[in-house]
Design a protein around this motif. Structure first.
Motif, PDB file in Angstrom:
ATOM      1  N   MET A   1       0.841  -1.179   0.000  1.00 24.79           N
ATOM      2  CA  MET A   1       0.000   0.000   0.000  1.00 24.79           C
ATOM      3  C   MET A   1       0.889   1.246   0.000  1.00 24.79           C
ATOM      4  SD  MET A   1      -2.499   1.108   3.039  1.00 24.79           S
ATOM      5  CE  MET A   1      -4.023   1.858   2.715  1.00 24.79           C
ATOM      6  N   ALA A   2       0.643   2.171  -0.877  1.00 26.87           N
ATOM      7  CA  ALA A   2       1.435   3.405  -0.987  1.00 26.87           C
ATOM      8  C   ALA A   2       0.959   4.435   0.026  1.00 26.87           C
ATOM      9  CB  ALA A   2       1.320   3.978  -2.391  1.00 26.87           C
ATOM     10  N   TYR A   3       1.869   5.321   0.398  1.00 21.14           N
ATOM     11  CA  TYR A   3       1.501   6.413   1.289  1.00 21.14           C
ATOM     12  C   TYR A   3       0.603   7.406   0.557  1.00 21.14           C
ATOM     13  CZ  TYR A   3       4.855   5.101   4.872  1.00 21.14           C
ATOM     14  OH  TYR A   3       5.527   4.448   5.858  1.00 21.14           O
ATOM     15  N   GLU A   4      -0.278   8.031   1.308  1.00 19.17           N
ATOM     16  CA  GLU A   4      -1.124   9.092   0.779  1.00 19.17           C
ATOM     17  C   GLU A   4      -0.431  10.431   1.005  1.00 19.17           C
ATOM     18  OE1 GLU A   4      -5.253   8.964   2.104  1.00 19.17           O
ATOM     19  OE2 GLU A   4      -4.871   6.922   2.782  1.00 19.17           O
ATOM     20  N   ILE A   5      -0.752  11.388   0.145  1.00 22.95           N
ATOM     21  CA  ILE A   5      -0.267  12.753   0.331  1.00 22.95           C
ATOM     22  C   ILE A   5      -1.310  13.453   1.192  1.00 22.95           C
ATOM     23  CG2 ILE A   5       0.410  14.887  -0.803  1.00 22.95           C
ATOM     24  CD1 ILE A   5       2.239  12.383  -1.292  1.00 22.95           C
ATOM     25  N   LEU A   6      -0.929  13.785   2.416  1.00 19.93           N
ATOM     26  CA  LEU A   6      -1.859  14.382   3.365  1.00 19.93           C
ATOM     27  C   LEU A   6      -1.814  15.902   3.337  1.00 19.93           C
ATOM     28  CD1 LEU A   6      -1.157  11.953   6.342  1.00 19.93           C
ATOM     29  CD2 LEU A   6      -2.974  11.799   4.615  1.00 19.93           C
ATOM     30  N   GLU A   7      -0.696  16.449   2.879  1.00 17.08           N
ATOM     31  CA  GLU A   7      -0.534  17.906   2.808  1.00 17.08           C
ATOM     32  C   GLU A   7       0.591  18.198   1.816  1.00 17.08           C
ATOM     33  OE1 GLU A   7       1.031  21.476   5.758  1.00 17.08           O
ATOM     34  OE2 GLU A   7       0.552  19.530   6.603  1.00 17.08           O
ATOM     35  N   LEU A   8       0.430  19.256   1.040  1.00 18.53           N
ATOM     36  CA  LEU A   8       1.455  19.665   0.079  1.00 18.53           C
ATOM     37  C   LEU A   8       1.495  21.184   0.058  1.00 18.53           C
ATOM     38  CD1 LEU A   8       3.491  18.883  -2.106  1.00 18.53           C
ATOM     39  CD2 LEU A   8       1.606  18.695  -3.712  1.00 18.53           C
ATOM     40  N   ALA A   9       2.627  21.758   0.472  1.00 17.45           N
ATOM     41  CA  ALA A   9       2.752  23.213   0.584  1.00 17.45           C
ATOM     42  C   ALA A   9       4.013  23.678  -0.148  1.00 17.45           C
ATOM     43  CB  ALA A   9       2.814  23.625   2.056  1.00 17.45           C
ATOM     44  N   PRO A  10       3.869  24.137  -1.401  1.00 13.21           N
ATOM     45  CA  PRO A  10       5.038  24.622  -2.137  1.00 13.21           C
ATOM     46  C   PRO A  10       5.483  25.998  -1.656  1.00 13.21           C
ATOM     47  CG  PRO A  10       3.080  24.867  -3.472  1.00 13.21           C
ATOM     48  CD  PRO A  10       2.653  24.176  -2.201  1.00 13.21           C
ATOM     49  N   GLN A  11       6.761  26.269  -1.815  1.00  6.54           N
ATOM     50  CA  GLN A  11       7.333  27.589  -1.567  1.00  6.54           C
ATOM     51  C   GLN A  11       7.445  28.308  -2.915  1.00  6.54           C
ATOM     52  OE1 GLN A  11       8.208  28.877   1.536  1.00  6.54           O
ATOM     53  NE2 GLN A  11       7.050  27.084   2.190  1.00  6.54           N
ATOM     54  N   PRO A  43      10.097  -3.329   4.119  1.00  5.68           N
ATOM     55  CA  PRO A  43      10.678  -2.477   3.083  1.00  5.68           C
ATOM     56  C   PRO A  43       9.996  -1.106   3.076  1.00  5.68           C
ATOM     57  CG  PRO A  43       9.259  -4.149   2.107  1.00  5.68           C
ATOM     58  CD  PRO A  43       9.341  -4.448   3.570  1.00  5.68           C
ATOM     59  N   ALA A  44      10.666  -0.152   2.488  1.00  2.00           N
ATOM     60  CA  ALA A  44      10.114   1.201   2.389  1.00  2.00           C
ATOM     61  C   ALA A  44       8.833   1.182   1.550  1.00  2.00           C
ATOM     62  CB  ALA A  44      11.144   2.129   1.760  1.00  2.00           C
ATOM     63  N   THR A  45       7.919   2.097   1.862  1.00  2.00           N
ATOM     64  CA  THR A  45       6.637   2.211   1.167  1.00  2.00           C
ATOM     65  C   THR A  45       6.710   3.356   0.151  1.00  2.00           C
ATOM     66  OG1 THR A  45       5.496   1.416   3.128  1.00  2.00           O
ATOM     67  CG2 THR A  45       4.159   2.567   1.505  1.00  2.00           C
ATOM     68  N   GLU A  46       6.175   3.139  -1.029  1.00  2.00           N
ATOM     69  CA  GLU A  46       6.238   4.113  -2.118  1.00  2.00           C
ATOM     70  C   GLU A  46       5.351   5.335  -1.854  1.00  2.00           C
ATOM     71  OE1 GLU A  46       8.253   3.630  -4.841  1.00  2.00           O
ATOM     72  OE2 GLU A  46       8.920   1.792  -3.864  1.00  2.00           O
ATOM     73  N   PHE A  47       5.772   6.470  -2.386  1.00  2.00           N
ATOM     74  CA  PHE A  47       4.955   7.673  -2.394  1.00  2.00           C
ATOM     75  C   PHE A  47       5.219   8.420  -3.695  1.00  2.00           C
ATOM     76  CE2 PHE A  47       8.934   9.190  -0.611  1.00  2.00           C
ATOM     77  CZ  PHE A  47       9.131  10.399  -1.243  1.00  2.00           C
ATOM     78  N   GLY A  48       4.315   9.305  -4.072  1.00  2.00           N
ATOM     79  CA  GLY A  48       4.495  10.122  -5.269  1.00  2.00           C
ATOM     80  C   GLY A  48       3.551  11.309  -5.231  1.00  2.00           C
ATOM     81  N   PHE A  49       4.003  12.424  -5.810  1.00  2.00           N
ATOM     82  CA  PHE A  49       3.155  13.608  -5.865  1.00  2.00           C
ATOM     83  C   PHE A  49       3.572  14.494  -7.031  1.00  2.00           C
ATOM     84  CE2 PHE A  49       6.710  14.727  -3.164  1.00  2.00           C
ATOM     85  CZ  PHE A  49       7.031  16.022  -3.512  1.00  2.00           C
ATOM     86  N   ILE A  87      13.430   5.035  10.133  1.00  2.00           N
ATOM     87  CA  ILE A  87      12.693   6.231   9.739  1.00  2.00           C
ATOM     88  C   ILE A  87      13.534   6.908   8.657  1.00  2.00           C
ATOM     89  CG2 ILE A  87      11.863   8.496  10.479  1.00  2.00           C
ATOM     90  CD1 ILE A  87      10.311   6.277  11.776  1.00  2.00           C
ATOM     91  N   GLY A  88      12.927   7.277   7.538  1.00  2.00           N
ATOM     92  CA  GLY A  88      13.687   7.975   6.510  1.00  2.00           C
ATOM     93  C   GLY A  88      13.055   7.867   5.146  1.00  2.00           C
ATOM     94  N   VAL A  89      13.758   8.447   4.186  1.00  2.00           N
ATOM     95  CA  VAL A  89      13.288   8.486   2.805  1.00  2.00           C
ATOM     96  C   VAL A  89      14.428   8.012   1.906  1.00  2.00           C
ATOM     97  CG1 VAL A  89      13.902  10.915   2.505  1.00  2.00           C
ATOM     98  CG2 VAL A  89      12.113   9.929   1.101  1.00  2.00           C
ATOM     99  N   GLU A  90      14.084   7.338   0.820  1.00  2.00           N
ATOM    100  CA  GLU A  90      15.101   6.820  -0.092  1.00  2.00           C
ATOM    101  C   GLU A  90      14.576   6.820  -1.521  1.00  2.00           C
ATOM    102  OE1 GLU A  90      14.588   2.057   0.222  1.00  2.00           O
ATOM    103  OE2 GLU A  90      15.371   3.019   2.035  1.00  2.00           O
ATOM    104  N   ARG A  91      15.496   6.672  -2.461  1.00  2.00           N
ATOM    105  CA  ARG A  91      15.184   6.571  -3.895  1.00  2.00           C
ATOM    106  C   ARG A  91      14.293   7.713  -4.392  1.00  2.00           C
ATOM    107  NH1 ARG A  91      13.824   1.376  -2.144  1.00  2.00           N
ATOM    108  NH2 ARG A  91      11.696   1.599  -2.895  1.00  2.00           N
ATOM    109  N   ALA A 113      10.514   6.374  -1.831  1.00  2.00           N
ATOM    110  CA  ALA A 113      10.039   5.397  -0.854  1.00  2.00           C
ATOM    111  C   ALA A 113      10.408   5.918   0.529  1.00  2.00           C
ATOM    112  CB  ALA A 113      10.672   4.041  -1.113  1.00  2.00           C
ATOM    113  N   ALA A 114       9.590   5.579   1.504  1.00  2.00           N
ATOM    114  CA  ALA A 114       9.819   6.086   2.856  1.00  2.00           C
ATOM    115  C   ALA A 114       9.566   4.993   3.888  1.00  2.00           C
ATOM    116  CB  ALA A 114       8.910   7.278   3.138  1.00  2.00           C
ATOM    117  N   HIS A 115      10.308   5.097   4.959  1.00  2.00           N
ATOM    118  CA  HIS A 115      10.078   4.288   6.159  1.00  2.00           C
ATOM    119  C   HIS A 115       9.469   5.241   7.174  1.00  2.00           C
ATOM    120  CE1 HIS A 115      12.635   0.912   4.891  1.00  2.00           C
ATOM    121  NE2 HIS A 115      13.439   1.820   4.402  1.00  2.00           N
TER     122      HIS A 115
END
Length: 136
Positions: A1-11, A43-49, A87-91, A113-115
């Protein structure tokens, strides 16, 4: 199951040169479900936005060079009592993908991907350098 994007705040984008722009912001990823089970050494779980401030490319436009970075700013610790829970982010990478709605443009997709035990807030930075069509 991939992570959901719960918030996105660009600068605001930073224009370094006429052909190079840096886009940055904060994205919060996690799972919206009430029941969350985490196993040791998963293993790390995928995310994308799609960063909302990066302009789309026409279908036949040359692809620019793209560099993507992300780092953990904040995380929600889980309630695990034992085991190894990284805990962390990779790839992390970015590239132009076809419009997910089926339109003629290509949009920048940042993925990785994130842990995370319960959620992460990531700072991201994408550098885009347009292909120069003139030769000096």
């Amino acid at each position: 199951m991939a992570y959901e994007i719960l918030e996105l705040a660009p600068q605001p984008p930073l224009q370094l040169t006429p052909t190079t722009t840096v886009y940055s912001g904060v994205v919060r990823i996690g799972q919206n479900s009430r029941i969350q089970v985490y196993r040791s050494n998963e293993p790390a779980t995928e995310f994308g936005f799609y960063p909302p401030d990066v302009p789309a490319l026409p279908e036949r436009a040359p692809l620019p060079q793209v560099w993507a970075e992300a780092q953990v700013m904040w995380f929600v610790p889980g309630t695990q009592s034992s085991g190894h829970f990284p805990i962390g982010v990779e790839r992390v990478h970015a590239g132009y993908a076809p419009d997910p709605r089926g339109g003629p443009m290509r949009w920048l997709l940042v993925s990785g991907a994130a842990h995370a035990s319960a959620g992460l807030r990531l700072a991201y930075r994408i550098t885009i350098q347009a292909v120069s069509t003139t030769f000096e």
